[in-house]
Design an enzyme around this catalytic site. Structure first.
Site, PDB file in Angstrom:
ATOM      1  N   GLU A  90       0.826  -1.203   0.000  1.00  0.00           N
ATOM      2  CA  GLU A  90       0.000   0.000   0.000  1.00  0.00           C
ATOM      3  C   GLU A  90       0.864   1.259   0.000  1.00  0.00           C
ATOM      4  O   GLU A  90       1.940   1.255   0.569  1.00  0.00           O
ATOM      5  CB  GLU A  90      -0.818   0.076   1.289  1.00  0.00           C
ATOM      6  CG  GLU A  90      -1.650  -1.124   1.545  1.00  0.00           C
ATOM      7  CD  GLU A  90      -2.324  -1.045   2.902  1.00  0.00           C
ATOM      8  OE1 GLU A  90      -2.290   0.029   3.541  1.00  0.00           O
ATOM      9  OE2 GLU A  90      -2.885  -2.054   3.312  1.00  0.00           O
ATOM     10  N   CYS A 114       4.212  -5.011  16.491  1.00  0.00           N
ATOM     11  CA  CYS A 114       3.568  -4.078  17.429  1.00  0.00           C
ATOM     12  C   CYS A 114       2.095  -4.481  17.565  1.00  0.00           C
ATOM     13  O   CYS A 114       1.419  -4.699  16.554  1.00  0.00           O
ATOM     14  CB  CYS A 114       3.693  -2.635  16.925  1.00  0.00           C
ATOM     15  SG  CYS A 114       5.418  -2.141  16.728  1.00  0.00           S
ATOM     16  N   GLY A 200       5.827  -1.983   7.073  1.00  0.00           N
ATOM     17  CA  GLY A 200       7.195  -2.441   7.225  1.00  0.00           C
ATOM     18  C   GLY A 200       8.042  -1.581   8.135  1.00  0.00           C
ATOM     19  O   GLY A 200       7.647  -0.482   8.538  1.00  0.00           O
ATOM     20  N   GLU A 201       9.213  -2.099   8.478  1.00  0.00           N
ATOM     21  CA  GLU A 201      10.163  -1.360   9.302  1.00  0.00           C
ATOM     22  C   GLU A 201      11.280  -0.851   8.383  1.00  0.00           C
ATOM     23  O   GLU A 201      12.113  -1.630   7.912  1.00  0.00           O
ATOM     24  CB  GLU A 201      10.710  -2.286  10.399  1.00  0.00           C
ATOM     25  CG  GLU A 201      11.905  -1.742  11.156  1.00  0.00           C
ATOM     26  CD  GLU A 201      11.750  -0.293  11.653  1.00  0.00           C
ATOM     27  OE1 GLU A 201      10.681   0.071  12.142  1.00  0.00           O
ATOM     28  OE2 GLU A 201      12.717   0.472  11.513  1.00  0.00           O
ATOM     29  N   SER A 232      10.333   6.726   9.689  1.00  0.00           N
ATOM     30  CA  SER A 232       9.784   6.345  10.996  1.00  0.00           C
ATOM     31  C   SER A 232      10.260   4.946  11.365  1.00  0.00           C
ATOM     32  O   SER A 232      10.122   4.016  10.578  1.00  0.00           O
ATOM     33  CB  SER A 232       8.254   6.389  10.928  1.00  0.00           C
ATOM     34  OG  SER A 232       7.687   5.939  12.133  1.00  0.00           O
ATOM     35  N   SER A 255       9.185   5.479  17.025  1.00  0.00           N
ATOM     36  CA  SER A 255       7.904   5.044  17.596  1.00  0.00           C
ATOM     37  C   SER A 255       8.130   4.550  19.017  1.00  0.00           C
ATOM     38  O   SER A 255       8.588   3.432  19.229  1.00  0.00           O
ATOM     39  CB  SER A 255       7.313   3.920  16.739  1.00  0.00           C
ATOM     40  OG  SER A 255       6.989   4.428  15.457  1.00  0.00           O
ATOM     41  N   HIS A 257       5.799   4.898  22.042  1.00  0.00           N
ATOM     42  CA  HIS A 257       4.537   4.268  22.468  1.00  0.00           C
ATOM     43  C   HIS A 257       4.432   3.924  23.958  1.00  0.00           C
ATOM     44  O   HIS A 257       3.372   3.481  24.396  1.00  0.00           O
ATOM     45  CB  HIS A 257       4.232   3.012  21.649  1.00  0.00           C
ATOM     46  CG  HIS A 257       4.234   3.204  20.168  1.00  0.00           C
ATOM     47  ND1 HIS A 257       3.892   4.396  19.573  1.00  0.00           N
ATOM     48  CD2 HIS A 257       4.544   2.359  19.142  1.00  0.00           C
ATOM     49  CE1 HIS A 257       3.983   4.272  18.251  1.00  0.00           C
ATOM     50  NE2 HIS A 257       4.390   3.052  17.968  1.00  0.00           N
ATOM     51  N   ASN A 331      -5.936   4.233  15.641  1.00  0.00           N
ATOM     52  CA  ASN A 331      -6.925   3.997  14.585  1.00  0.00           C
ATOM     53  C   ASN A 331      -7.446   2.581  14.713  1.00  0.00           C
ATOM     54  O   ASN A 331      -6.657   1.638  14.690  1.00  0.00           O
ATOM     55  CB  ASN A 331      -6.255   4.061  13.207  1.00  0.00           C
ATOM     56  CG  ASN A 331      -6.075   5.474  12.760  1.00  0.00           C
ATOM     57  OD1 ASN A 331      -6.958   6.291  12.909  1.00  0.00           O
ATOM     58  ND2 ASN A 331      -4.913   5.744  12.202  1.00  0.00           N
ATOM     59  N   CYS A 374      -1.839   2.209   8.017  1.00  0.00           N
ATOM     60  CA  CYS A 374      -0.939   1.272   7.346  1.00  0.00           C
ATOM     61  C   CYS A 374      -1.358  -0.177   7.534  1.00  0.00           C
ATOM     62  O   CYS A 374      -1.727  -0.603   8.615  1.00  0.00           O
ATOM     63  CB  CYS A 374       0.494   1.476   7.795  1.00  0.00           C
ATOM     64  SG  CYS A 374       0.728   1.424   9.555  1.00  0.00           S
TER      65      CYS A 374
END
Ligand code: SAH
Length: 405
Positions: A90, A114, A200-201, A232, A255, A257, A331, A374
């Site tokens: 995507e 995650c 993806g990372e 990111s 990230s 969190h 989300n 994502c």
């Protein structure tokens, strides 16, 4: 068949040489792709016919096909691309007045796991090639209306470059080559920002990503400023240091969190191998090397990491740093048990951090009607028939840039 964008410049030169073609052909082809928006070799009409045929016999301009193109009512466009091995990825185009932002993927699936993220739910498949990363950028850029040349085919577009009365003052006096280079530089038709925040990372596929970003930031590529590229990461300290050592002007987002290891281990499984301290050290090193401020991202999950004590602990952790904090209300992802925070706790969370002097942004939702978060679209496309609820999904997505105040 190989995708042309996967060839290195050296490989392509060698191929041209084997065809008995002069090296300048590489520049011509590049200009067609990046300025002329060509999507086939036939369109590259100033190349000899035999060369166009030889290229078409061996390469594809793009390796992927557009499996779906969704447009949100807020202007967000999302493409689901089917790669040559049938894998799906995507990418998203976010449109604002003065910004055209491409949000791109670097892997098929993700191995980081995650707990709240749709991309990792089906696990990791493979890294994307440099060409596959670039192709997302080109396909998104090609969605942008080129007002000066709207409706023209690529040949006409290149021919009129510099011929348009509006463009003449800028290109008058330029030689034809320079004039052609400014084709596609129409601000309305250009990507202005890239956020590497799709599936993806990115730092787990750093070499391919860097090669793609080299082209994206090259003058004869997409011409973006490096400072307008945000990478990111979940926080891979060794890779963050490697990126820092390159001293590129890319913007790094980490990230986080969670404000402590016990909680972060629950939310971001890779944390038990790295730990927050090593990630913050690597982020400080990035800042020292590049003088670019690091942004910390923090997804707010109701009841889990959005409480006053988390805000206080987070403030203590980041207070001494030149850090920006980007709060992302969760989300919804179908099948996952997490929820966005209550509005009151979000407001309180932000206020506590600001009181401690931190620069805090809350991300806006964008593309909420088209599964733009994502991994969500790919997930719904992979779901068995009957479970597909693509177009009418109520799930949200992020405006993947920092909100300006
Ligand atoms: N692997 C990279 C890129 C991930 S996508 C990383 O971990 O940073 C960019 C951001 O969106 C990350 O901060 C990620 O944690 C966040 N994200 C992923 N799924 C989300 C969701 N459902 N709601 C809110 N943010 C999400």
């Amino acid at each position: 068949m190989r995708a042309l964008l996967d060839l290195t410049a050296e490989d392509f030169h060698a191929w041209l040489q084997a065809q008995g073609q002069p090296p300048l052909r590489a520049r011509q082809v590049r200009r067609w792709l990046f300025a002329g928006r060509a999507e086939s070799f036939e369109q590259m009409t100033d190349l000899p016919l035999a060369l166009r045929q030889a290229l078409a016999a061996q390469f594809q301009v793009f390796g992927s096909r557009i499996a779906r193109h969704l447009r949100s009512c807020d202007g967000t466009n999302k493409l689901l691309l089917r790669l040559t091995d049938e894998q799906l990825i995507e990418c998203v185009l976010l449109l604002e007045d003065d910004r055209h932002t491409a949000c791109i993927s670097t892997q098929v699936g993700c191995g980081m796991g995650c707990v709240f993220c749709a991309s990792g739910l089906a696990g990791f498949e493979r890294n994307l090639t440099t060409g596959e990363i670039l192709e997302q950028l080109l396909r998104l850029r090609n969605l942008l209306p080129d007002e000066q040349t709207a409706g023209m085919n690529p040949a006409a577009r290149l021919q009129t470059a510099g011929m348009n009365p509006a463009a003449r003052p800028k290109t008058a006096g330029m030689n034809p080559a320079a004039r052609l280079q400014t084709a596609g530089m129409n601000p309305a038709a250009r990507l202005s920002h890239i956020v590497v925040m799709g599936m993806g990372e990115p730092l787990a596929n750093l070499d391919n990503l860097l090669a793609a970003l080299d082209v994206a930031t090259a003058k004869d590529g997409l011409g973006l400023g490096a400072r307008h590229v945000t990478i990111s990461t979940v926080g891979l300290p060794a890779k963050m240091r490697r990126l820092a050592d390159l001293k590129k002007q890319y913007h790094l987002a980490v990230s986080l969190h969670a404000p402590n290891d016990a909680l972060r281990n629950q939310i971001v499984p890779t944390n038990d191998r790295t730990g927050i301290a090593a990630i913050l050290d690597a982020a400080d090193y990035f800042y020292a090397q590049t003088h670019r401020q690091v942004t910390y991202e923090y997804v707010l999950l109701r009841g889990l990491n959005d409480q006053p004590r988390h805000a206080e602990e987070l403030a203590r952790l980041l207070q001494q740093r030149q850090a920006h904090l980007n709060l992302i209300p969760f989300n919804d992802v179908e099948g996952l048990p997490y929820q966005r925070p209550e509005q009151a706790s979000l407001t309180d969370f932000v206020a506590r951090l600001r009181r401690r002097g931190l620069v805090v942004h809350v991300r806006k939702r964008k593309g909420a009607d088209i599964d733009a978060a994502c991994g969500q679209l790919r997930r719904s496309a992979l779901a068995p028939r009957g479970e597909q609820a693509l177009t009418l999904s109520r799930r949200g997505a992020e405006d993947r840039r920092e909100e300006r105040e």
